[in-house]
Design a protein around this motif. Sequence first.
Motif, mmCIF file in Angstrom:
data_model
loop_
_atom_site.group_PDB
_atom_site.id
_atom_site.type_symbol
_atom_site.label_atom_id
_atom_site.label_comp_id
_atom_site.label_asym_id
_atom_site.label_seq_id
_atom_site.Cartn_x
_atom_site.Cartn_y
_atom_site.Cartn_z
ATOM 1 N N GLY A 1 -6.077 15.792 -8.287
ATOM 2 C CA GLY A 1 -6.181 16.457 -6.988
ATOM 3 C C GLY A 1 -5.517 15.719 -5.853
ATOM 4 N N GLY A 2 -5.129 14.482 -6.055
ATOM 5 C CA GLY A 2 -4.457 13.727 -5.004
ATOM 6 C C GLY A 2 -2.967 14.011 -4.974
ATOM 7 N N GLU A 3 -2.341 13.756 -3.833
ATOM 8 C CA GLU A 3 -0.907 13.985 -3.711
ATOM 9 C C GLU A 3 -0.126 12.863 -4.376
ATOM 10 N N LEU A 4 0.988 13.229 -4.976
ATOM 11 C CA LEU A 4 1.917 12.287 -5.569
ATOM 12 C C LEU A 4 3.283 12.461 -4.917
ATOM 13 N N HIS A 5 4.047 11.387 -4.853
ATOM 14 C CA HIS A 5 5.413 11.438 -4.340
ATOM 15 C C HIS A 5 6.346 10.782 -5.349
ATOM 16 N N PHE A 6 7.509 11.379 -5.523
ATOM 17 C CA PHE A 6 8.526 10.857 -6.431
ATOM 18 C C PHE A 6 9.778 10.533 -5.638
ATOM 19 N N ALA A 7 10.318 9.332 -5.835
ATOM 20 C CA ALA A 7 11.535 8.911 -5.137
ATOM 21 C C ALA A 7 12.506 8.293 -6.126
ATOM 22 N N ASP B 1 0.822 -1.210 0.000
ATOM 23 C CA ASP B 1 0.000 0.000 0.000
ATOM 24 C C ASP B 1 0.855 1.259 0.000
ATOM 25 N N ARG B 2 2.040 1.155 0.599
ATOM 26 C CA ARG B 2 2.907 2.330 0.718
ATOM 27 C C ARG B 2 4.343 1.857 0.846
ATOM 28 N N LEU B 3 5.236 2.510 0.120
ATOM 29 C CA LEU B 3 6.660 2.228 0.219
ATOM 30 C C LEU B 3 7.352 3.444 0.819
ATOM 31 N N ASP B 4 8.065 3.234 1.875
ATOM 32 C CA ASP B 4 8.808 4.315 2.533
ATOM 33 C C ASP B 4 10.301 4.156 2.252
ATOM 34 N N PRO B 5 11.031 5.286 2.159
ATOM 35 C CA PRO B 5 10.540 6.666 2.209
ATOM 36 C C PRO B 5 9.751 7.037 0.956
ATOM 37 N N LEU B 6 8.856 7.995 1.124
ATOM 38 C CA LEU B 6 8.008 8.397 0.014
ATOM 39 C C LEU B 6 8.755 9.239 -1.016
ATOM 40 N N TYR C 1 13.483 4.358 -9.673
ATOM 41 C CA TYR C 1 12.591 5.402 -9.170
ATOM 42 C C TYR C 1 11.198 4.836 -8.987
ATOM 43 N N ARG C 2 10.376 5.569 -8.259
ATOM 44 C CA ARG C 2 8.976 5.198 -8.082
ATOM 45 C C ARG C 2 8.134 6.448 -7.899
ATOM 46 N N VAL C 3 6.866 6.307 -8.255
ATOM 47 C CA VAL C 3 5.857 7.343 -8.017
ATOM 48 C C VAL C 3 4.719 6.673 -7.263
ATOM 49 N N GLN C 4 4.283 7.330 -6.192
ATOM 50 C CA GLN C 4 3.166 6.800 -5.414
ATOM 51 C C GLN C 4 2.079 7.858 -5.292
ATOM 52 N N GLY C 5 0.837 7.392 -5.356
ATOM 53 C CA GLY C 5 -0.319 8.246 -5.165
ATOM 54 C C GLY C 5 -1.446 7.412 -4.600
ATOM 55 N N GLU C 6 -2.655 7.966 -4.623
ATOM 56 C CA GLU C 6 -3.814 7.243 -4.121
ATOM 57 C C GLU C 6 -4.083 6.036 -5.020
ATOM 58 N N ASP C 7 -3.898 4.837 -4.468
ATOM 59 C CA ASP C 7 -4.060 3.588 -5.220
ATOM 60 C C ASP C 7 -3.248 3.638 -6.514
ATOM 61 N N LEU C 8 -1.991 4.040 -6.405
ATOM 62 C CA LEU C 8 -1.096 4.119 -7.550
ATOM 63 C C LEU C 8 0.315 3.786 -7.104
ATOM 64 N N LEU C 9 0.956 2.885 -7.819
ATOM 65 C CA LEU C 9 2.371 2.611 -7.632
ATOM 66 C C LEU C 9 2.999 2.414 -9.004
ATOM 67 N N ILE C 10 3.935 3.289 -9.334
ATOM 68 C CA ILE C 10 4.746 3.176 -10.543
ATOM 69 C C ILE C 10 6.168 2.884 -10.089
ATOM 70 N N GLU C 11 6.782 1.849 -10.651
ATOM 71 C CA GLU C 11 8.174 1.538 -10.337
ATOM 72 C C GLU C 11 8.968 1.340 -11.623
ATOM 73 N N TYR C 12 10.212 1.751 -11.561
ATOM 74 C CA TYR C 12 11.163 1.587 -12.669
ATOM 75 C C TYR C 12 12.510 1.193 -12.062
ATOM 76 N N ASP C 13 13.165 0.219 -12.644
ATOM 77 C CA ASP C 13 14.550 -0.038 -12.250
ATOM 78 C C ASP C 13 15.378 -0.397 -13.473
ATOM 79 N N ASN C 14 16.650 -0.066 -13.389
ATOM 80 C CA ASN C 14 17.645 -0.471 -14.372
ATOM 81 C C ASN C 14 18.885 -0.777 -13.542
#
Length: 321
Positions: free
Chosen positions: A251-257, A206-211, A270-283
Amino acid sequence: MEDPVPEQMRAAAEAFLAALDEPARDAARHAFDDEPARRWLEYRPRPRPGVTLAGLDVTARKAAHRLLATALSPAAYAQAMAVMALEEVLDRAEDWRRGRHSGDYWVAVFGDPARDDDWAWRFEGHHLSVSMTVADDRVSPAPVFLGANPATVRHAGRPVSRPLGPEEDLARELLDALGPGGRSAAIIADEAPADIISATRAAAPDRLDPLGVPRGRLRPTGRALLDRLVALYLDRLPPELAAREADRLDGGELHFAWAGPVEPGRRHYYRVQGEDLLIEYDNTTEDGNHAHTVLRRPAGDFGADVLAAHHAAAHPPGAPR
């Protein structure tokens, strides 16, 4: 305006099943309530539920591709085709030892698209997994995974194949636009993780820390670039689904890490998190040339959102069972 995607998926799934002979149809079809098979995500070369493209004739293979195309925008469909073709490139690079091939992709259908209100399907193989769930003619479009190995093929220093280039370039553009303060908040680790954190789990965290850094702290250019990065992943979907997902997030908050060095060619994530949203990328291979990307909805993956709405409508509180 009525959403055409559910009916397009239903028709394409029916056509795909009709194109199969009986043994292949038996391999492709699964019960909708077979949760382990339906809630499946595997982007490594492993056995998986369904029927493989390599065993199908041309008509059935084309029907499988038409089904996949109902879930992806033209650009994302082109990315998916490039990902599949890279299996042959990777097999050559490995001196043909593992027998990788571009037909090693599998299609599974859960339930009966011709009769059932609730049904689902998946197209999956190495570095490609697209799961769609339909309930009451509403599509739940996640997870959607695209990877690439090699991430970039070059000739004389110029890329000839780089299917996930936009996903890297736009994130780097955002990182550059953050400024020292924003980058300090966004960079959560000096080293990248070995893989995307959500991995192949049926349930994403549901949430990955740190945001990381919140969108609200960014300057206008940074906010616009973060919005474009999210739109890049949502635009993997057909326009109707992408627009619905964008409205849901509005209108929801997004976080970029970000994790790892910022210089190109080194292991990064990197990842982006929001309300019921998880985007992940790795190389994150040693040479920084093996990419994974995923669009997930921790509360809505594999149709959890549309199925909950369907069950609530069918069995409201206090109604007889």
